[in-house]
Design a protein around this motif. Structure first.
Motif, PDB file in Angstrom:
ATOM      1  N   THR A   6      30.377 139.848   5.750  1.00  0.00           N
ATOM      2  CA  THR A   6      30.838 139.039   6.883  1.00  0.00           C
ATOM      3  C   THR A   6      32.124 138.311   6.547  1.00  0.00           C
ATOM      4  O   THR A   6      33.071 138.280   7.346  1.00  0.00           O
ATOM      5  CB  THR A   6      29.756 138.013   7.285  1.00  0.00           C
ATOM      6  OG1 THR A   6      28.560 138.711   7.658  1.00  0.00           O
ATOM      7  CG2 THR A   6      30.226 137.155   8.449  1.00  0.00           C
ATOM      8  N   LEU A   7      32.187 137.736   5.333  1.00  0.00           N
ATOM      9  CA  LEU A   7      33.404 137.044   4.917  1.00  0.00           C
ATOM     10  C   LEU A   7      34.577 138.005   4.827  1.00  0.00           C
ATOM     11  O   LEU A   7      35.693 137.688   5.256  1.00  0.00           O
ATOM     12  CB  LEU A   7      33.186 136.366   3.559  1.00  0.00           C
ATOM     13  CG  LEU A   7      32.345 135.088   3.564  1.00  0.00           C
ATOM     14  CD1 LEU A   7      32.096 134.616   2.130  1.00  0.00           C
ATOM     15  CD2 LEU A   7      33.053 133.993   4.347  1.00  0.00           C
ATOM     16  N   ASP A   8      34.309 139.201   4.271  1.00  0.00           N
ATOM     17  CA  ASP A   8      35.377 140.189   4.166  1.00  0.00           C
ATOM     18  C   ASP A   8      35.908 140.565   5.543  1.00  0.00           C
ATOM     19  O   ASP A   8      37.129 140.704   5.744  1.00  0.00           O
ATOM     20  CB  ASP A   8      34.869 141.449   3.460  1.00  0.00           C
ATOM     21  CG  ASP A   8      34.589 141.200   1.973  1.00  0.00           C
ATOM     22  OD1 ASP A   8      35.104 140.189   1.446  1.00  0.00           O
ATOM     23  OD2 ASP A   8      33.855 142.001   1.367  1.00  0.00           O
ATOM     24  N   LEU A   9      34.996 140.709   6.500  1.00  0.00           N
ATOM     25  CA  LEU A   9      35.404 141.092   7.847  1.00  0.00           C
ATOM     26  C   LEU A   9      36.198 139.972   8.519  1.00  0.00           C
ATOM     27  O   LEU A   9      37.208 140.234   9.197  1.00  0.00           O
ATOM     28  CB  LEU A   9      34.166 141.436   8.678  1.00  0.00           C
ATOM     29  CG  LEU A   9      34.419 141.939  10.108  1.00  0.00           C
ATOM     30  CD1 LEU A   9      35.295 143.183  10.086  1.00  0.00           C
ATOM     31  CD2 LEU A   9      33.098 142.223  10.804  1.00  0.00           C
ATOM     32  N   LEU A  10      35.763 138.734   8.333  1.00  0.00           N
ATOM     33  CA  LEU A  10      36.490 137.598   8.916  1.00  0.00           C
ATOM     34  C   LEU A  10      37.908 137.514   8.357  1.00  0.00           C
ATOM     35  O   LEU A  10      38.868 137.292   9.095  1.00  0.00           O
ATOM     36  CB  LEU A  10      35.732 136.292   8.646  1.00  0.00           C
ATOM     37  CG  LEU A  10      34.436 136.092   9.445  1.00  0.00           C
ATOM     38  CD1 LEU A  10      33.684 134.859   8.928  1.00  0.00           C
ATOM     39  CD2 LEU A  10      34.736 135.940  10.936  1.00  0.00           C
TER      40      LEU A  10
END
Length: 247
Positions: A6-10
């Motif tokens: 999720t952090l990578d996508l954000l």
């Protein structure tokens, strides 16, 4: 388990504020009690805050303010004739949205430049474009631009600025070419931008500073009649209030 993807996508989406907020909320034991809507609201708040901060930093860098000042730190205790209610009203910025101007006059040492920079900083916080110029240096820059073909481009650049701070106007009478420069700049401000002008010279003597009566009338008609005015008076603020402080 989904935290890292999720952090990578954000970050991939450029939502760095939301990514930062996600990590902070995830680490908070009370996060489990939040609804999906509350999670989303908090993440969006982090994103908005970060973007506003980045815009402010960019605006501040472009403004090149002479002093690090803000309206919240104005000193109203020293006697210099500063109307607190008026200054707080100016800090709200409606005069900028109305394309009005501000003229701050008074002898040296009364904080004219500081007050101008404080309002400039507030305008940056409100996402307005600001540029600070000392009047003598701006006229010198225009002289150079006139000589190397950048004159029209520089005037156009100044015209795009929402708040143009012209500091230390009028210590010397204007040269003929500088009168015309000021008229062009003032004309570009009409209904489209705002001035903050500081000067040691009272407004009633600006005709003498400008020199040419016809141009002076044209320039002052574009500035003074749409201006708020702050006329400072009192002892220099560069001197300590307590003589013992100078020891």
């Amino acid at each position: 388990m989904l935290t890292h993807p999720t952090l990578d996508l954000l970050h991939e989406l450029g939502l760095h504020g939301m990514a930062k907020g996600f990590k902070q909320i995830e680490a908070n034991p009370e996060a489990a009690s939040l609804t999906h809507a509350e999670w989303l609201a908090l993440l969006l708040d982090h994103e908005v805050t970060l973007r506003r901060q980045k815009r402010f930093e960019a605006r501040s860098k472009q403004a090149r303010l002479r002093q690090s000042a803000c309206p919240e730190n104005v000193d109203y205790r020293r006697p210099r004739g500063l109307d607190r209610a008026l200054f707080m009203k100016l800090a709200e910025g409606q005069w900028i949205r109305d394309h009005r101007h501000l003229v701050i006059t008074g002898k040296t040492g009364l904080g004219k430049s500081w007050l101008a920079c404080a309002l400039g900083q507030r305008a940056c916080r409100d996402d307005q474009s600001v540029q600070y110029h000392r009047a003598p240096r701006l006229f010198a820059e225009l002289d150079l631009a006139r000589g190397d073909g950048r004159y029209a481009k520089l005037l156009a650049k100044l015209a795009k600025v929402t708040v143009l701070i012209l500091d230390d106007f009028g210590p010397e009478p204007l040269l003929p070419e500088h009168r015309r420069d000021l008229l062009e700049i003032a004309e570009d401000r009409c209904g489209r931008g705002s001035f903050i002008i500081t000067s040691q010279v009272p407004v009633e003597h600006w005709h003498q500073v400008i020199g040419d009566p016809t141009l002076a009338d044209a320039i002052l008609d574009r500035i003074i009649h749409a201006s708020y005015r702050i006329a400072l008076d009192g002892p220099s603020m560069r001197k300590p209030e307590n003589p013992l402080e100078a020891a």
